[in-house]
Motif scaffolding. Structure first.
Motif, short mmCIF file in Angstrom:
data_model
loop_
_atom_site.label_atom_id
_atom_site.label_comp_id
_atom_site.label_asym_id
_atom_site.label_seq_id
_atom_site.Cartn_x
_atom_site.Cartn_y
_atom_site.Cartn_z
N ASN A 1 -10.95 -7.30 -23.92
CA ASN A 1 -12.24 -7.52 -23.26
C ASN A 1 -12.18 -7.10 -21.79
O ASN A 1 -13.12 -6.50 -21.27
N LEU A 2 -11.07 -7.42 -21.14
CA LEU A 2 -10.96 -7.08 -19.73
C LEU A 2 -10.88 -5.57 -19.55
O LEU A 2 -11.45 -5.01 -18.60
N ASN A 3 -10.19 -4.90 -20.44
CA ASN A 3 -10.15 -3.44 -20.40
C ASN A 3 -11.55 -2.86 -20.51
O ASN A 3 -11.92 -1.93 -19.79
N LEU A 4 -12.35 -3.45 -21.37
CA LEU A 4 -13.71 -2.98 -21.57
C LEU A 4 -14.57 -3.16 -20.32
O LEU A 4 -15.42 -2.32 -20.01
N LEU A 5 -14.32 -4.23 -19.58
CA LEU A 5 -15.18 -4.56 -18.44
C LEU A 5 -14.73 -3.95 -17.13
O LEU A 5 -15.42 -4.09 -16.11
N LYS A 6 -13.58 -3.29 -17.12
CA LYS A 6 -13.11 -2.65 -15.90
C LYS A 6 -13.20 -1.14 -16.06
O LYS A 6 -12.68 -0.57 -16.98
N ALA A 7 -13.89 -0.49 -15.12
CA ALA A 7 -14.09 0.96 -15.22
C ALA A 7 -12.84 1.70 -14.74
O ALA A 7 -12.19 1.28 -13.79
N PRO A 8 -12.55 2.86 -15.38
CA PRO A 8 -13.17 3.34 -16.63
C PRO A 8 -12.53 2.66 -17.83
O PRO A 8 -11.34 2.37 -17.82
N ALA A 9 -13.30 2.42 -18.86
CA ALA A 9 -12.81 1.69 -20.03
C ALA A 9 -12.09 2.65 -20.97
O ALA A 9 -12.55 2.98 -22.04
N THR A 10 -10.93 3.11 -20.54
CA THR A 10 -10.09 3.99 -21.36
C THR A 10 -8.88 3.20 -21.83
O THR A 10 -8.73 2.02 -21.53
N THR A 11 -8.01 3.86 -22.57
CA THR A 11 -6.81 3.18 -23.07
C THR A 11 -5.90 2.83 -21.89
O THR A 11 -5.51 3.70 -21.12
N SER B 1 -7.34 -3.23 -11.20
CA SER B 1 -7.75 -2.76 -12.52
C SER B 1 -6.51 -2.44 -13.33
O SER B 1 -5.47 -2.06 -12.77
N LEU B 2 -6.59 -2.59 -14.64
CA LEU B 2 -5.44 -2.35 -15.49
C LEU B 2 -4.96 -0.91 -15.37
O LEU B 2 -5.78 0.02 -15.31
N TRP C 1 -10.47 -16.02 -6.96
CA TRP C 1 -10.44 -15.52 -8.33
C TRP C 1 -9.23 -14.63 -8.59
O TRP C 1 -9.32 -13.58 -9.23
N GLY C 2 -8.09 -15.09 -8.10
CA GLY C 2 -6.83 -14.42 -8.39
C GLY C 2 -6.46 -13.36 -7.39
O GLY C 2 -7.29 -12.59 -6.93
N TYR C 3 -5.18 -13.32 -7.05
CA TYR C 3 -4.70 -12.36 -6.05
C TYR C 3 -4.70 -10.92 -6.57
O TYR C 3 -4.56 -9.98 -5.79
N MET C 4 -4.87 -10.75 -7.89
CA MET C 4 -4.92 -9.39 -8.43
C MET C 4 -6.26 -8.71 -8.13
O MET C 4 -6.41 -7.50 -8.34
N ASP C 5 -7.25 -9.47 -7.67
CA ASP C 5 -8.54 -8.93 -7.23
C ASP C 5 -9.26 -8.15 -8.33
O ASP C 5 -9.77 -7.04 -8.09
N TYR C 6 -9.36 -8.73 -9.51
CA TYR C 6 -10.07 -8.08 -10.60
C TYR C 6 -11.57 -8.38 -10.60
O TYR C 6 -12.33 -7.72 -11.29
#
Length: 467
Positions: free
Chosen positions: A436-446, A45-46, A335-340
């Motif tokens: 968009n990815l920030n929005l879809l990964k919890a929690p959707a904060t800055t 997650s970001l 689906w990517g080694y970052m596991d998102y």
């Protein structure tokens, strides 16, 4: 002196028996010690704006004991998984055991020249890995140090290029028949901090049944899969959710093609449909489509393709769930080694996996085999949502997304075989995300717009009886 002589005689006799078994290829003793030092700065997650990267080392230690005869096969695999430093030098009783049984199965062979004259007809029962083909839907998830296994019984058949497996499992929390512990109710959600599953499903199945069919020729392989997993129903009373009588059943059906066009060109394609009900009892209507081509020239292999996993239109709530779930496969591989996507961390509006818009992944994987010992890989992914993305009360902008693009990921890996049974692997992955990815990964904060991850892995795989 007498004790020493007896000890010597015992060890000599045991060694002789062990060598006899080894000579007849009946007994196998292998192991694995795999350490992986990781730098995580947004893996899964970001990272938050003020987050700092973490560094740690985790380790898998595994011992495998196998024994084969003409009538049966047997395997016990014990493993220990831990993070370096997680235990005190003197472990308290509250620490819990990290040593557990990864596999423990027996396989009874029903076919030979005196009975049914086929290549194989057997029954395999116990704790076991269930892996088919590219491990898209059923795999051992070997990248995860804990890996994956099932407590199941599998009837296996193969003959002259044909294969057919039928598998069954029935899970239970205990073996008691006492008041308050009904044998028909299964609590498939373990207590925190354990995260159940690796695809955000949040619950282990109560039971499962599957049928796998395959045909292999010199031109490739084609297969079909029918898989049903059943989830315990739940009830909520006074805000407390508990298991209830009955199950919700999910059905997945489809197939895959692995075709060899020429020595240099291979084509793969698969299509799967999921229906009936999801684990909450909602109507399920979802599908997965994928295709890729692999072209090899000298030491280089180029492998472009795409994945489409259906999802929900998250701008409005519906009664039908269109989110395709990749079952018990290996998300890290695809689906990517970052596991998102499709791992334990939820992917959906406000972190709700049920509101996932699905995923489209356009990728190109590149492999370069510099020598028999050294190999490099370079993978590029371009991610999009498969459906409309809703606004969210947690969104930094508070507005709906104008595009479906999620981001770009780059994965680089180098693997070197130092010598037989010892290898070293290093990898680096980074993801450039959209809002968009920030929005879809919890929690959707800055959060930061980029995540990165690096690792260094040392892998010992000794064969203790090899000469």
């Amino acid at each position: 002196m007498k004790r020493n002589l007896l000890t010597t005689l015992f060890l000599s006799g045991a060694s002789f028996i062990l060598l006899q078994h080894t000579a007849s290829a009946q007994l196998s003793v292998t192991g694995q010690l795999r350490t992986r030092t990781e730098l995580r700065d947004g893996q899964g997650s970001l990272p938050a704006e003020d987050a700092k990267a973490s560094v740690f080392t985790n380790q898998r230690t595994r011992l495998n004991l196998g024994y084969n005869t003409s009538r049966y096969r047997f395997l016990v695999s014990v493993q220990d998984v831990r993070v370096w430093g997680a235990d005190q030098s003197t472990i308290s009783n509250l620490e819990g055991s990290k040593l557990f049984m990864h596999q423990a199965w027996g396989e009874m062979i029903l076919s030979d020249s005196t009975t049914i004259n086929v290549d194989n007809l057997s029954v395999k029962a116990g704790r076991q890995e269930i892996v088919y083909d590219d491990a898209r839907l059923l795999g051992n998830l070997d990248w995860l140090q804990q890996a994956r296994r099932h407590d199941a019984i599998v009837l296996k058949f193969s003959n002259k290029g044909w294969a057919a497996d039928a598998g069954f499992a029935f899970n239970q929390n205990h073996g008691k028949d006492t008041p308050g512990k009904n044998g028909n109710v299964y609590n498939g959600t373990p207590p925190a901090p354990v995260v159940p599953g690796t695809n955000g499903i949040g619950m282990m199945y109560k039971s499962m049944q599957y049928l796998y069919l395959a045909r292999t020729t010199k031109f490739g392989k084609v297969n079909a899969l029918l898989f049903k997993d059943d989830f315990q129903k739940t009830q909520t009373i006074a805000g407390v959710t508990t298991p209830a009588e009955g199950v919700n059943s999910r059905i997945t059906v489809g197939g895959a093609l692995f075709a060899t066009i020429t020595d240099a060109l291979k084509l793969n394609a698969a299509a799967y449909y999921q229906g009936n009900n999801d684990r909450f009892g909602n109507t399920l209507d979802a599908y997965n489509l994928t295709a890729d081509a692999a072209y090899s020239y000298n030491k280089l292999t180029i492998n472009p393709g795409f994945d489409f996993l259906s999802g929900n239109n998250t701008t409005k709530q519906g009664t039908v769930n269109h989110r395709f779930d990749p079952l018990y496969g290996t998300p890290h591989k695809f689906w990517g080694y970052m596991d998102y996507f499709y791992v334990a961390d939820p992917f959906g509006v406000d972190g709700n996996a049920g509101r996932s818009p699905g995923l489209v992944d356009y990728f190109i994987r590149n492999r370069y085999k510099a020598s028999d010992k050294l190999q490099f890989t370079l993978d590029l992914h371009e991610f999009y949502a498969a459906n409309k993305i809703a606004d969210s009360e947690l969104s930094p902008t508070g507005k709906a997304a104008t595009t479906r693009r999620l981001g770009t990921e780059l994965d680089v890996v180098a693997n070197y075989s130092i010598f037989k049974n010892v290898a070293i692997e290093a990898g680096y992955a980074t993801l450039f995300a959209t809002d968009n990815l920030n929005l879809l990964k919890a929690p959707a904060t800055t959060k930061q717009e980029r995540g990165q991850w690096a690792y260094l892995m040392l892998n010992f795989t000794p064969d203790f009886l090899a000469r």
